[in-house]
Design a protein around this motif. Structure first.
Motif, PDB file in Angstrom:
ATOM      1  N   GLY A 230       9.245  17.692  -5.417  1.00  0.00           N
ATOM      2  CA  GLY A 230      10.040  17.735  -4.193  1.00  0.00           C
ATOM      3  C   GLY A 230       9.974  16.479  -3.350  1.00  0.00           C
ATOM      4  N   PHE A 231       9.580  15.350  -3.940  1.00  0.00           N
ATOM      5  CA  PHE A 231       9.492  14.099  -3.196  1.00  0.00           C
ATOM      6  C   PHE A 231      10.886  13.489  -3.026  1.00  0.00           C
ATOM      7  CE2 PHE A 231       4.971  13.193  -4.977  1.00  0.00           C
ATOM      8  CZ  PHE A 231       4.430  14.035  -4.021  1.00  0.00           C
ATOM      9  N   SER A 232      11.122  12.914  -1.854  1.00  0.00           N
ATOM     10  CA  SER A 232      12.344  12.151  -1.629  1.00  0.00           C
ATOM     11  C   SER A 232      12.232  10.812  -2.364  1.00  0.00           C
ATOM     12  CB  SER A 232      12.543  11.889  -0.132  1.00  0.00           C
ATOM     13  OG  SER A 232      11.525  11.000   0.344  1.00  0.00           O
ATOM     14  N   GLN A 233      13.358  10.110  -2.459  1.00  0.00           N
ATOM     15  CA  GLN A 233      13.334   8.793  -3.096  1.00  0.00           C
ATOM     16  C   GLN A 233      12.448   7.825  -2.328  1.00  0.00           C
ATOM     17  OE1 GLN A 233      14.656   7.814  -6.147  1.00  0.00           O
ATOM     18  NE2 GLN A 233      14.840  10.045  -6.270  1.00  0.00           N
ATOM     19  N   ALA A 234      12.451   7.917  -1.000  1.00  0.00           N
ATOM     20  CA  ALA A 234      11.593   7.051  -0.191  1.00  0.00           C
ATOM     21  C   ALA A 234      10.122   7.350  -0.456  1.00  0.00           C
ATOM     22  CB  ALA A 234      11.907   7.235   1.294  1.00  0.00           C
ATOM     23  N   ALA A 235       9.798   8.633  -0.591  1.00  0.00           N
ATOM     24  CA  ALA A 235       8.412   9.010  -0.859  1.00  0.00           C
ATOM     25  C   ALA A 235       7.996   8.565  -2.256  1.00  0.00           C
ATOM     26  CB  ALA A 235       8.229  10.511  -0.697  1.00  0.00           C
ATOM     27  N   LEU A 236       8.874   8.704  -3.226  1.00  0.00           N
ATOM     28  CA  LEU A 236       8.561   8.265  -4.581  1.00  0.00           C
ATOM     29  C   LEU A 236       8.314   6.763  -4.628  1.00  0.00           C
ATOM     30  CD1 LEU A 236      11.114  10.371  -6.652  1.00  0.00           C
ATOM     31  CD2 LEU A 236       8.615  10.528  -6.788  1.00  0.00           C
ATOM     32  N   ALA A 237       9.124   6.022  -3.894  1.00  0.00           N
ATOM     33  CA  ALA A 237       8.923   4.575  -3.845  1.00  0.00           C
ATOM     34  C   ALA A 237       7.575   4.245  -3.222  1.00  0.00           C
ATOM     35  CB  ALA A 237      10.048   3.912  -3.049  1.00  0.00           C
ATOM     36  N   GLY A 238       7.210   4.961  -2.160  1.00  0.00           N
ATOM     37  CA  GLY A 238       5.919   4.739  -1.522  1.00  0.00           C
ATOM     38  C   GLY A 238       4.758   5.099  -2.418  1.00  0.00           C
ATOM     39  N   PHE A 239       4.912   6.185  -3.183  1.00  0.00           N
ATOM     40  CA  PHE A 239       3.876   6.583  -4.140  1.00  0.00           C
ATOM     41  C   PHE A 239       3.677   5.498  -5.195  1.00  0.00           C
ATOM     42  CE2 PHE A 239       2.680   8.300  -8.251  1.00  0.00           C
ATOM     43  CZ  PHE A 239       1.535   9.014  -7.957  1.00  0.00           C
ATOM     44  N   THR A 240       4.781   4.953  -5.681  1.00  0.00           N
ATOM     45  CA  THR A 240       4.704   3.924  -6.724  1.00  0.00           C
ATOM     46  C   THR A 240       3.944   2.703  -6.231  1.00  0.00           C
ATOM     47  OG1 THR A 240       6.768   4.660  -7.743  1.00  0.00           O
ATOM     48  CG2 THR A 240       6.079   2.394  -8.186  1.00  0.00           C
ATOM     49  N   VAL A 241       4.278   2.221  -5.043  1.00  0.00           N
ATOM     50  CA  VAL A 241       3.600   1.039  -4.498  1.00  0.00           C
ATOM     51  C   VAL A 241       2.119   1.332  -4.259  1.00  0.00           C
ATOM     52  CG1 VAL A 241       3.508  -0.552  -2.541  1.00  0.00           C
ATOM     53  CG2 VAL A 241       5.721   0.126  -3.487  1.00  0.00           C
ATOM     54  N   MET A 242       1.817   2.517  -3.719  1.00  0.00           N
ATOM     55  CA  MET A 242       0.423   2.874  -3.461  1.00  0.00           C
ATOM     56  C   MET A 242      -0.384   2.943  -4.757  1.00  0.00           C
ATOM     57  SD  MET A 242      -1.137   6.361  -1.760  1.00  0.00           S
ATOM     58  CE  MET A 242      -0.564   7.357  -3.146  1.00  0.00           C
ATOM     59  N   THR A 243       0.152   3.625  -5.757  1.00  0.00           N
ATOM     60  CA  THR A 243      -0.589   3.792  -7.001  1.00  0.00           C
ATOM     61  C   THR A 243      -0.762   2.463  -7.714  1.00  0.00           C
ATOM     62  OG1 THR A 243       0.327   6.020  -7.161  1.00  0.00           O
ATOM     63  CG2 THR A 243      -0.696   5.124  -9.142  1.00  0.00           C
TER      64      THR A 243
ATOM     65  N   GLY B 105      -6.491  -2.770  -7.781  1.00  0.00           N
ATOM     66  CA  GLY B 105      -7.631  -3.108  -6.947  1.00  0.00           C
ATOM     67  C   GLY B 105      -7.254  -3.683  -5.597  1.00  0.00           C
ATOM     68  N   HIS B 106      -5.937  -3.814  -5.337  1.00  0.00           N
ATOM     69  CA  HIS B 106      -5.492  -4.304  -4.028  1.00  0.00           C
ATOM     70  C   HIS B 106      -5.945  -3.353  -2.921  1.00  0.00           C
ATOM     71  CE1 HIS B 106      -2.937  -6.024  -0.931  1.00  0.00           C
ATOM     72  NE2 HIS B 106      -2.283  -4.873  -0.789  1.00  0.00           N
ATOM     73  N   ILE B 107      -5.890  -2.048  -3.201  1.00  0.00           N
ATOM     74  CA  ILE B 107      -6.398  -1.038  -2.263  1.00  0.00           C
ATOM     75  C   ILE B 107      -7.846  -0.777  -2.631  1.00  0.00           C
ATOM     76  CG2 ILE B 107      -6.155   1.340  -1.458  1.00  0.00           C
ATOM     77  CD1 ILE B 107      -3.153   1.104  -2.199  1.00  0.00           C
ATOM     78  N   ASP B 108      -8.748  -1.177  -1.730  1.00  0.00           N
ATOM     79  CA  ASP B 108     -10.178  -1.166  -2.036  1.00  0.00           C
ATOM     80  C   ASP B 108     -10.936  -0.674  -0.805  1.00  0.00           C
ATOM     81  OD1 ASP B 108     -12.773  -1.660  -2.836  1.00  0.00           O
ATOM     82  OD2 ASP B 108     -12.606  -3.841  -2.715  1.00  0.00           O
ATOM     83  N   ILE B 109     -11.826   0.258  -1.008  1.00  0.00           N
ATOM     84  CA  ILE B 109     -12.534   0.836   0.137  1.00  0.00           C
ATOM     85  C   ILE B 109     -13.467  -0.166   0.808  1.00  0.00           C
ATOM     86  CG2 ILE B 109     -14.587   1.749  -1.064  1.00  0.00           C
ATOM     87  CD1 ILE B 109     -13.970   4.393   0.638  1.00  0.00           C
TER      88      ILE B 109
ATOM     89  N   THR C  80       0.799  -1.223   0.000  1.00  0.00           N
ATOM     90  CA  THR C  80       0.000   0.000   0.000  1.00  0.00           C
ATOM     91  C   THR C  80       0.837   1.280   0.000  1.00  0.00           C
ATOM     92  OG1 THR C  80      -0.151   0.037   2.424  1.00  0.00           O
ATOM     93  CG2 THR C  80      -1.894  -1.134   1.220  1.00  0.00           C
ATOM     94  N   GLY C  81       2.149   1.173   0.065  1.00  0.00           N
ATOM     95  CA  GLY C  81       2.986   2.367  -0.002  1.00  0.00           C
ATOM     96  C   GLY C  81       2.684   3.371   1.093  1.00  0.00           C
ATOM     97  N   TRP C  82       2.377   4.600   0.678  1.00  0.00           N
ATOM     98  CA  TRP C  82       2.120   5.663   1.650  1.00  0.00           C
ATOM     99  C   TRP C  82       1.070   5.286   2.689  1.00  0.00           C
ATOM    100  CZ3 TRP C  82       1.528  10.611  -1.935  1.00  0.00           C
ATOM    101  CH2 TRP C  82       2.783  10.950  -2.436  1.00  0.00           C
ATOM    102  N   ILE C  83       0.095   4.493   2.296  1.00  0.00           N
ATOM    103  CA  ILE C  83      -1.000   4.159   3.207  1.00  0.00           C
ATOM    104  C   ILE C  83      -0.503   3.347   4.395  1.00  0.00           C
ATOM    105  CG2 ILE C  83      -3.206   2.900   3.369  1.00  0.00           C
ATOM    106  CD1 ILE C  83      -3.692   3.736   0.438  1.00  0.00           C
ATOM    107  N   GLY C  84       0.672   2.747   4.267  1.00  0.00           N
ATOM    108  CA  GLY C  84       1.256   2.047   5.403  1.00  0.00           C
ATOM    109  C   GLY C  84       1.465   2.966   6.600  1.00  0.00           C
ATOM    110  N   MET C  85       1.673   4.259   6.346  1.00  0.00           N
ATOM    111  CA  MET C  85       1.821   5.211   7.452  1.00  0.00           C
ATOM    112  C   MET C  85       0.501   5.384   8.197  1.00  0.00           C
ATOM    113  SD  MET C  85       4.448   8.096   5.861  1.00  0.00           S
ATOM    114  CE  MET C  85       3.902   8.088   4.147  1.00  0.00           C
TER     115      MET C  85
END
Length: 303
Positions: free
Chosen positions: A251-264, A270-274, A126-131
């Motif tokens: 202005g995203f860091s490499q860690a943030a970009l990686a998290g964005f990629t996994v989240m998107t 459909g892995h992330i589903d409400i 889930t990338g960013w959503i892990g936070m």
């Protein structure tokens, strides 16, 4: 000794410099509730003080200051703002979660509503959503009555992309395919839902998902922009290999970009589903995407 009744105590609201916190504080003030906004800079609280709110100054990683900000409240709306420019963005979010949990315990906050996200029930991918998941888990360890408000994809996330569509007639989209619908919600609805949930009474932990009145596809966003501008707008789906380049100026860091990629990737697959957590209660916002996107398009055209 004089004792204030519980009903006269304020609600603490964090994140008022952001959209959802501002909407939550505004909703509570309009309802006649006492509100204490929590800001890092006194200047950020000035407009709220003018409306009758208390102002508490605290950085969300400072335990003593945040404990004072949460002392003697009816409840609190907590957010975990993420600084995507930091290399340690995930570690910083964990520090905020830990500080918020410890402060809420020491201050004996009776109940809290925490902003989270759809997909927070997933253990990975889930990338960013892990936070958000970590925020829920750390606050949950306190035993305080809590509601996790798991919001859908923010409609306002389209802001920079709509700006590009206004300038070029092409709407870039990270969400794909362009005809597939996704749950989206206006941040104003998130804040008003948080306010309503704070005014509820409950025990234990509950999960509430929040989406807008219907799901929308990137094609719908383009059509709304086109209608607002009176000119054709097409969708250009960005391939995963182009995501980092498209975000180069954000202005995203490499860690943030990686998290964005996994989240998107998780959103598109459909892995992330409400609707993936059967324990959740669903709420529906009232703001249509048409209103949010049309406003963005008109604002972009006016620049």
């Amino acid at each position: 000794m004089f004792h204030m009744s519980a009903s006269s105590l304020p609600y603490a609201v964090c994140g008022v410099t952001g959209r959802t916190g501002a909407a939550a504080a505004d909703t509570l003030l309009r309802a006649g509730c006492a509100v204490r906004v929590v800001v890092r800079d006194p200047a950020q609280g000035r407009r709220w003080a003018e409306r009758g709110a208390e102002v508490a100054v605290a950085d969300l990683t400072e335990l003593a200051a945040l404990t004072r900000a949460l002392d003697r409240v009816r409840g609190a709306y907590l957010v975990c703002p993420q600084d995507y420019g930091r290399d340690d963005v995930f570690e910083q979010a964990a520090r905020i979660a830990d500080t918020a949990a410890r402060a809420a315990l020491v201050a004996e906050v009776p109940r809290l509503v925490a902003l989270s996200s759809m997909g927070a029930d997933r253990a990975g991918g889930t990338g960013w959503i892990g936070m958000n998941r970590a925020f829920e888990q750390r606050l949950g360890e306190t035993g305080i009555a809590a509601t996790w408000l798991r919001a859908a994809y923010f409609m306002e996330n389209w802001t920079p992309l709509v700006g590009q569509a206004v300038r070029s007639g092409t709407l870039p989209s990270f969400l794909a395919p362009p005809h597939r619908t996704f749950p989206m919600v206006a941040t104003a609805d998130v804040g008003s839902a948080a306010a309503a949930l704070l005014e509820d009474t409950w025990t234990g932990t509950r999960i509430v998902t929040l989406a807008g009145p219907k799901e929308y596809a990137p094609d719908d966003v383009a059509a709304i922009v086109a209608a607002a501008l009176g000119t054709p707008v097409r969708v250009a789906t960005l391939a995963e290999g182009d995501w980092h380049g498209a975000l180069a100026g954000a202005g995203f860091s490499q860690a943030a970009l990686a998290g964005f990629t996994v989240m998107t990737r998780g959103l598109n697959s459909g892995h992330i589903d409400i609707g993936s957590d059967p324990r959740a209660t669903a709420r529906v916002g009232t703001t249509p995407l048409e209103r949010v996107i049309a406003d963005l398009a008109r604002a972009g055209r006016g620049r």
